[in-house]
Design an enzyme around this catalytic site. Sequence first.
Site, PDB file in Angstrom:
ATOM      1  N   ASP A   1       0.834  -1.210   0.000  1.00  0.00           N
ATOM      2  CA  ASP A   1       0.000   0.000   0.000  1.00  0.00           C
ATOM      3  C   ASP A   1       0.865   1.255   0.000  1.00  0.00           C
ATOM      4  O   ASP A   1       2.081   1.192   0.203  1.00  0.00           O
ATOM      5  CB  ASP A   1      -0.970   0.001   1.199  1.00  0.00           C
ATOM      6  CG  ASP A   1      -0.316  -0.445   2.494  1.00  0.00           C
ATOM      7  OD1 ASP A   1       0.935  -0.380   2.591  1.00  0.00           O
ATOM      8  OD2 ASP A   1      -1.026  -0.847   3.412  1.00  0.00           O
TER       9      ASP A   1
ATOM     10  N   ASN B   1      -7.052  -3.381  14.540  1.00  0.00           N
ATOM     11  CA  ASN B   1      -8.457  -3.555  14.153  1.00  0.00           C
ATOM     12  C   ASN B   1      -8.635  -4.701  13.149  1.00  0.00           C
ATOM     13  O   ASN B   1      -9.715  -4.889  12.604  1.00  0.00           O
ATOM     14  CB  ASN B   1      -9.022  -2.245  13.568  1.00  0.00           C
ATOM     15  CG  ASN B   1      -8.351  -1.833  12.259  1.00  0.00           C
ATOM     16  OD1 ASN B   1      -7.540  -2.568  11.706  1.00  0.00           O
ATOM     17  ND2 ASN B   1      -8.686  -0.663  11.770  1.00  0.00           N
TER      18      ASN B   1
ATOM     19  N   HIS C   1      -7.003  -5.038  10.221  1.00  0.00           N
ATOM     20  CA  HIS C   1      -6.783  -4.741   8.794  1.00  0.00           C
ATOM     21  C   HIS C   1      -5.499  -5.391   8.281  1.00  0.00           C
ATOM     22  O   HIS C   1      -4.561  -5.627   9.032  1.00  0.00           O
ATOM     23  CB  HIS C   1      -6.831  -3.232   8.499  1.00  0.00           C
ATOM     24  CG  HIS C   1      -5.633  -2.441   8.908  1.00  0.00           C
ATOM     25  ND1 HIS C   1      -5.680  -1.076   9.086  1.00  0.00           N
ATOM     26  CD2 HIS C   1      -4.345  -2.783   9.165  1.00  0.00           C
ATOM     27  CE1 HIS C   1      -4.488  -0.629   9.418  1.00  0.00           C
ATOM     28  NE2 HIS C   1      -3.660  -1.648   9.478  1.00  0.00           N
TER      29      HIS C   1
ATOM     30  N   GLU D   1      -9.570  -2.023   5.432  1.00  0.00           N
ATOM     31  CA  GLU D   1     -10.105  -1.716   6.755  1.00  0.00           C
ATOM     32  C   GLU D   1     -11.375  -2.511   7.042  1.00  0.00           C
ATOM     33  O   GLU D   1     -12.092  -2.896   6.110  1.00  0.00           O
ATOM     34  CB  GLU D   1     -10.444  -0.212   6.825  1.00  0.00           C
ATOM     35  CG  GLU D   1      -9.266   0.722   6.570  1.00  0.00           C
ATOM     36  CD  GLU D   1      -8.363   0.899   7.787  1.00  0.00           C
ATOM     37  OE1 GLU D   1      -8.337   0.009   8.665  1.00  0.00           O
ATOM     38  OE2 GLU D   1      -7.669   1.932   7.846  1.00  0.00           O
TER      39      GLU D   1
HETATM   40  P1  PGA Z   1       2.254  -2.124  12.901  1.00  0.00           P
HETATM   41  O1  PGA Z   1       1.159  -1.964  11.765  1.00  0.00           O
HETATM   42  O2  PGA Z   1       3.221  -3.153  12.414  1.00  0.00           O
HETATM   43  O3  PGA Z   1       2.873  -0.776  13.028  1.00  0.00           O
HETATM   44  O4  PGA Z   1       1.529  -2.570  14.145  1.00  0.00           O
HETATM   45  C1  PGA Z   1       0.585  -3.084  11.222  1.00  0.00           C
HETATM   46  C2  PGA Z   1      -0.496  -2.700  10.259  1.00  0.00           C
HETATM   47  O5  PGA Z   1      -1.191  -1.697  10.512  1.00  0.00           O
HETATM   48  O6  PGA Z   1      -0.681  -3.400   9.263  1.00  0.00           O
END
Ligand code: PGA
Length: 245
Positions: A67, A136, A138, A143
Amino acid sequence: MKITVLDGGHAVARALARSIAEALREKADLVLGLATGRTPVDAYAELRRMHQEGDGDWSRASTFNLDEFAGIDAGHPGSFRQFMRRHLFDGVNIDPTRIYFLNGAATDLDAECDRYEEAIRGAGGIDLQVLGIGSNGHIGFNEPGDELIARTHRVRLLASTRQDNASLFGDDPSHVPAEALSMGIGTILQARRIVLVATGANKADCIAQTVNGRITTRVPASVLQVHRDVEVLLDRAAALRISPI
Ligand code: PGA
């Protein structure tokens, strides 16, 4: 899903780095899907270290990041392209022409998403996709919501996700772009192999839902249950709420 629980974040990083290095040894022209976020950073550092010691020839590998933010160009210090340059690409012998990224500054973002799908197809598909997971649930910027989108697409970021990415934009969530481009759920599921990494207690709930729960658009990572080759690398804190399966 193959679940591996390790002692701490460093062990998870080493395991992820080893897994990528092994895949590179097996297939010099590996097509690797990569993730940003805090979780894979130590693994990328380990891969740079291994490369310096002569382990890991990246010259024929290709990478596709999951992304990118929309509305900023690739040179912006908050962009995921710059994140990957700092944490991995500058420290290995990857050919810059084989680094693929969504261009968040493209004038036609929908056409840009189509171009990315075509580029993945043109490279022969992704051999190994690295994924983090948002608290969450995702994956990429897919999302939670009423629906998930299969192909690479534009996303309006949730406030919580903008907050999570604020450190890239001077610790101010209002400076985090409101939109991004992301591989879709189907794009991710088409990878031949997937490694998902999660560390820390704030991931324990989403990991339990991903591994033990029903498949639901409310927990995008839960769709990984339908993939035939997913490895989940966890530290003890992230694994706390999973039940044996
Ligand atoms: P993080 O993010 O590794 O900073 O926890 C993971 C994500 O949001 O995919």
